[in-house]
Motif scaffolding. Structure first.
Motif, mmCIF file in Angstrom:
data_model
loop_
_atom_site.group_PDB
_atom_site.id
_atom_site.type_symbol
_atom_site.label_atom_id
_atom_site.label_comp_id
_atom_site.label_asym_id
_atom_site.label_seq_id
_atom_site.Cartn_x
_atom_site.Cartn_y
_atom_site.Cartn_z
ATOM 1 N N HIS A 31 0.686 -1.086 -0.066
ATOM 2 C CA HIS A 31 0.452 0.197 -0.388
ATOM 3 C C HIS A 31 0.717 1.070 -0.172
ATOM 4 C CE1 HIS A 31 -3.942 -2.141 0.347
ATOM 5 N NE2 HIS A 31 -3.417 -2.529 0.760
ATOM 6 N N GLU A 32 2.296 1.148 1.057
ATOM 7 C CA GLU A 32 2.560 2.285 0.886
ATOM 8 C C GLU A 32 3.466 2.584 -0.206
ATOM 9 O OE1 GLU A 32 4.163 2.130 5.496
ATOM 10 O OE2 GLU A 32 5.625 2.026 3.689
ATOM 11 N N VAL A 33 3.908 1.629 -1.826
ATOM 12 C CA VAL A 33 4.458 1.637 -2.617
ATOM 13 C C VAL A 33 3.137 2.314 -4.069
ATOM 14 C CG1 VAL A 33 5.283 0.563 -4.789
ATOM 15 C CG2 VAL A 33 6.319 0.044 -2.334
ATOM 16 N N LEU A 34 2.133 2.057 -3.376
ATOM 17 C CA LEU A 34 0.860 2.613 -4.087
ATOM 18 C C LEU A 34 0.494 4.297 -3.455
ATOM 19 C CD1 LEU A 34 -1.311 -0.544 -4.740
ATOM 20 C CD2 LEU A 34 -0.103 0.344 -6.657
ATOM 21 N N GLU A 35 1.181 4.538 -2.614
ATOM 22 C CA GLU A 35 0.402 5.964 -2.250
ATOM 23 C C GLU A 35 1.903 6.459 -2.750
ATOM 24 O OE1 GLU A 35 -1.733 5.368 1.710
ATOM 25 O OE2 GLU A 35 -0.225 7.014 1.993
ATOM 26 N N ARG A 36 3.065 5.968 -2.417
ATOM 27 C CA ARG A 36 3.664 6.912 -2.626
ATOM 28 C C ARG A 36 4.175 7.353 -4.435
ATOM 29 N NH1 ARG A 36 7.599 5.492 1.887
ATOM 30 N NH2 ARG A 36 9.258 6.901 0.802
ATOM 31 N N THR A 37 4.363 6.426 -5.197
ATOM 32 C CA THR A 37 4.066 6.599 -5.776
ATOM 33 C C THR A 37 3.241 6.828 -7.218
ATOM 34 O OG1 THR A 37 3.830 4.048 -6.383
ATOM 35 C CG2 THR A 37 6.097 4.796 -6.038
ATOM 36 N N LYS A 38 1.960 7.338 -6.548
ATOM 37 C CA LYS A 38 0.857 7.886 -6.968
ATOM 38 C C LYS A 38 0.411 7.000 -7.599
ATOM 39 C CE LYS A 38 1.620 12.950 -6.054
ATOM 40 N NZ LYS A 38 2.958 12.512 -5.275
ATOM 41 N N GLY A 39 -0.298 5.210 -7.856
ATOM 42 C CA GLY A 39 -1.136 4.417 -8.116
ATOM 43 C C GLY A 39 -0.308 3.114 -8.150
ATOM 44 N N GLY A 40 1.276 3.884 -8.826
ATOM 45 C CA GLY A 40 2.543 2.850 -9.273
ATOM 46 C C GLY A 40 2.407 2.400 -10.459
ATOM 47 N N ALA A 41 1.801 3.455 -11.626
ATOM 48 C CA ALA A 41 1.491 3.348 -12.819
ATOM 49 C C ALA A 41 2.897 2.748 -13.036
ATOM 50 C CB ALA A 41 0.605 4.558 -13.704
ATOM 51 N N ASP A 42 4.346 2.821 -13.285
ATOM 52 C CA ASP A 42 5.117 2.496 -14.192
ATOM 53 C C ASP A 42 5.905 2.356 -13.264
ATOM 54 O OD1 ASP A 42 5.949 5.247 -11.932
ATOM 55 O OD2 ASP A 42 7.274 6.098 -13.259
ATOM 56 N N VAL A 43 5.594 1.536 -11.836
ATOM 57 C CA VAL A 43 6.331 0.790 -10.693
ATOM 58 C C VAL A 43 7.123 -0.223 -11.043
ATOM 59 C CG1 VAL A 43 6.861 -0.793 -8.873
ATOM 60 C CG2 VAL A 43 5.450 1.753 -8.735
ATOM 61 N N THR A 44 8.001 -0.406 -11.617
ATOM 62 C CA THR A 44 9.061 -2.479 -11.627
ATOM 63 C C THR A 44 9.558 -2.500 -10.736
ATOM 64 O OG1 THR A 44 8.756 -1.379 -13.734
ATOM 65 C CG2 THR A 44 10.423 -3.441 -13.029
ATOM 66 N N LEU A 45 9.194 -3.523 -9.837
ATOM 67 C CA LEU A 45 9.898 -4.518 -8.595
ATOM 68 C C LEU A 45 10.845 -5.520 -9.196
ATOM 69 C CD1 LEU A 45 6.468 -5.067 -7.342
ATOM 70 C CD2 LEU A 45 7.399 -3.405 -5.841
ATOM 71 N N LEU A 46 12.364 -5.274 -8.281
ATOM 72 C CA LEU A 46 13.620 -5.914 -8.334
ATOM 73 C C LEU A 46 13.960 -6.761 -7.460
ATOM 74 C CD1 LEU A 46 15.321 -4.065 -11.710
ATOM 75 C CD2 LEU A 46 13.851 -5.823 -12.137
ATOM 76 N N GLY A 47 13.533 -7.443 -7.382
ATOM 77 C CA GLY A 47 14.335 -8.377 -5.723
ATOM 78 C C GLY A 47 15.446 -8.847 -5.920
ATOM 79 N N ILE A 48 15.992 -8.259 -5.511
ATOM 80 C CA ILE A 48 17.591 -8.797 -4.690
ATOM 81 C C ILE A 48 18.199 -10.533 -4.545
ATOM 82 C CG2 ILE A 48 19.819 -8.408 -4.132
ATOM 83 C CD1 ILE A 48 19.141 -5.406 -4.455
ATOM 84 N N PRO A 49 18.376 -11.276 -5.210
ATOM 85 C CA PRO A 49 18.401 -12.841 -5.116
ATOM 86 C C PRO A 49 19.303 -13.069 -3.392
ATOM 87 C CG PRO A 49 19.112 -12.582 -7.186
ATOM 88 C CD PRO A 49 19.225 -11.479 -6.853
ATOM 89 N N SER A 50 19.093 -14.263 -2.854
ATOM 90 C CA SER A 50 18.095 -14.966 -3.003
ATOM 91 C C SER A 50 17.037 -14.975 -2.580
ATOM 92 C CB SER A 50 18.417 -16.167 -2.675
ATOM 93 O OG SER A 50 18.511 -16.453 -1.941
ATOM 94 N N GLY A 51 16.700 -13.899 -1.227
ATOM 95 C CA GLY A 51 15.837 -13.338 -0.813
ATOM 96 C C GLY A 51 14.851 -12.280 -0.785
ATOM 97 N N GLY A 52 15.548 -11.309 -1.931
ATOM 98 C CA GLY A 52 14.393 -10.180 -1.980
ATOM 99 C C GLY A 52 13.541 -10.598 -3.583
#
Lengths: 209, 308
Positions: A31-52
């Motif tokens: 929810h915080e990501v959506l709030e801070r990015t104003k809906g998250g239209a251009d958000v890409t999530l990148l996890g750092i291996p391996s836990g992320g």
């Protein structure tokens, strides 16, 4: 490495977060990501291996549930950008999978399990720079245990965990370890020091510098 | 510091680690910045006593993509043409602080000798008719990419086995990786020791082709021949060349490989070499990824990730 980690699960380690709390923290971060990015239209999530990586996937699922549209997510291996490569035997690489949207012009949210010295994130920023030019880069971490060695902070934190430098923090995730938990335990030998001969990458905290 | 001298020195885990690492590093070739900072500040010397285009360029590209400093040394026009021995050249390199030495030499065993004289990692890029381990690794990588597996794969290696370091390295590595190798050549182009190699031997290409998943054609190394090994090039082509008719005998899924340089019309026809089932160009691309992986694993850490 995993066997050694499970051995640590015994009396000496104690769980500070269990499955439901981790779920709640991730839902809040989504929810915080959506709030801070104003809906998250251009958000890409990148996890750092391996836990992320599983954490990035779970965040993507949660955002999709709320916004009813898919969020691109992938993984970003930072092994080749580490500043401590020469302190340990050559490590096996993790996977890098950038979603087809690419990273140019997007808001990248880096996802890691534990934020400690900040060196992993520094390496991830270098790796991103070679892949393209994001519009912005943010950082989400399940656990912030303090002891930063670089001027880096997280934008989204699941739990702040005050620790001593000598303690170890281990994040267990269903996708890798069969259960969700954050454990705090006595010190383990650091990667690059005597006793660590593995070439396997690991998400155990001791390596996550 | 360890070396890569023979494909036979690699265990299954080590060989798989090289191939998996190469698979990840292959992505770098498709990025906007085709460079990783991993070997920044390390020096790699390409020590080439024999003519080579693709191997030298491939090693150079690989080292540069990993940000290593590359020094190219070719025997022509150097102190070697003034009569300097390999050992003295090695000591010179040592004094200059080379972290890795890539050596191509006409004498079998030169790489192993060199490894006794320098502190840096020695990578064998072909020593005489002995071994060429990175070629075997890139061949195995190409097979795994095309066929999806190596275990149980039936591989025919056809041609001048006697003078081929590629054949020996491939036999040793593919055996480790679980593939079954059949060498096909006229009896005169097989080494005496072949009976002790972990592979089958056949003199009849037509009999082997229908039972092969991969056919690797080798060049007849005329420059190493000071004897008559077969009556004429035409007769060799007739019996051991891969032309369209023979290509049709292969199973549908089979691929054709060649380490290069190839002589079109001799061991392979142009039609086969240009077919979509030929991996010849892919092998060159994969060669850079595999050499990046080997350089990383040998030079990237405090100690080598392979060969320990």
């Amino acid at each position: 490495m995993h066997a050694q980690k499970h051995a640590d699960d015994g009396d000496e380690s104690r769980a500070v977060l269990e499955g439901p709390e981790i779920d709640r923290a991730l839902t809040r971060i989504a929810h915080e990501v959506l709030e801070r990015t104003k809906g998250g239209a251009d958000v890409t999530l990148l996890g750092i291996p391996s836990g992320g990586v599983p954490l990035a996937q779970r965040l993507a699922e949660r955002i999709e549930r709320v916004e009813d549209r898919p969020v691109p997510w992938g993984s970003l291996d930072i092994t080749m950008y580490r500043d401590d490569l020469r302190l340990a035997p050559a490590r096996a690489l993790g996977r890098t999978e950038i979603p087809p949207e690419g990273i140019d012009g997007r808001t990248i949210v880096l996802v890691d399990d534990v934020l400690f010295s900040g060196r992993t994130v520094r390496a991830a920023l270098d790796a991103l720079g070679d892949l393209g030019r994001p519009r912005a880069v943010q950082l989400a971490t399940l656990v912030d245990r303090g002891h930063r060695e670089l001027p880096i902070r997280a934008d989204y934190v699941g739990k702040n965990l005050p620790t001593s430098v000598r303690e170890s923090v281990t994040v267990l995730l269903k996708e890798i370890d069969g259960r969700d938990a954050v454990l705090i335990g006595p010190a383990k030998p650091r990667a690059g020091h005597a006793g660590d001969t593995t070439v396997q990458s690991t998400h155990a905290e001791g390596d996550n510098r | 510091m360890r070396h890569l001298l023979s494909a036979g020195d690699l265990s299954l885990d080590e060989a798989t680690l090289v191939l998996d690492t190469a698979k990840e590093l292959a992505q770098v070739g498709g990025r906007s910045v085709k460079k990783l900072p991993t070997l920044r500040g390390r020096t790699v010397v390409n020590l080439f006593y024999e003519d080579s285009t693709r191997t030298r360029i491939s090693f150079e590209a690989a080292a540069k993509r990993m940000s290593a400093d590359v020094i190219n040394f070719s025997a022509k026009g150097s102190s070697v043409s003034k009569g300097e021995s390999l050992k003295d050249t090695a000591l010179t390199l040592q004094a200059m602080g080379a972290d890795g030495v890539v050596i191509r030499h006409g004498a079998s065993g030169a790489a192993r000798r060199l490894s006794n004289w320098v502190d840096g990692a020695v990578l064998n890029a072909g020593d005489g008719t002995h071994e060429h381990p990175t070629q075997a690794l890139l061949d195995a990588y190409t097979m795994r990419e095309r066929m999806g597996r190596l275990d149980g794969l039936r591989v025919a290696i056809v041609g001048d086995i006697l003078h081929s370091r590629v054949a020996r390295s491939n036999v040793l590595l593919l055996r480790t990786l679980g593939a079954h190798v059949t060498l096909v050549a006229p009896p005169t182009l097989l080494p005496v020791s072949v009976a002790g190699w972990p592979c089958e031997v056949s003199y009849d290409l037509d009999e082997v082709l229908p039972k092969s998943d991969v056919v690797m054609m080798l060049r007849v190394q005329a420059e190493r021949m000071n004897d008559a090994f077969f009556p004429s090039a035409r007769e060799y082509t007739r019996r051991y060349g891969l032309d369209g008719d023979r290509f049709a005998q292969l199973p549908e899924h089979a691929v054709v490989m060649h380490p290069g340089p190839m002589i079109r019309g001799m061991e392979i026809s142009a039609e086969v070499a240009d077919s979509p089932r030929s991996t010849i160009v892919e092998q060159v691309t994969n060669g850079v990824s595999v050499r990046m992986a080997v350089l990383y694993l040998l030079l990237g850490g405090s100690e080598s990730g392979i060969g320990n």
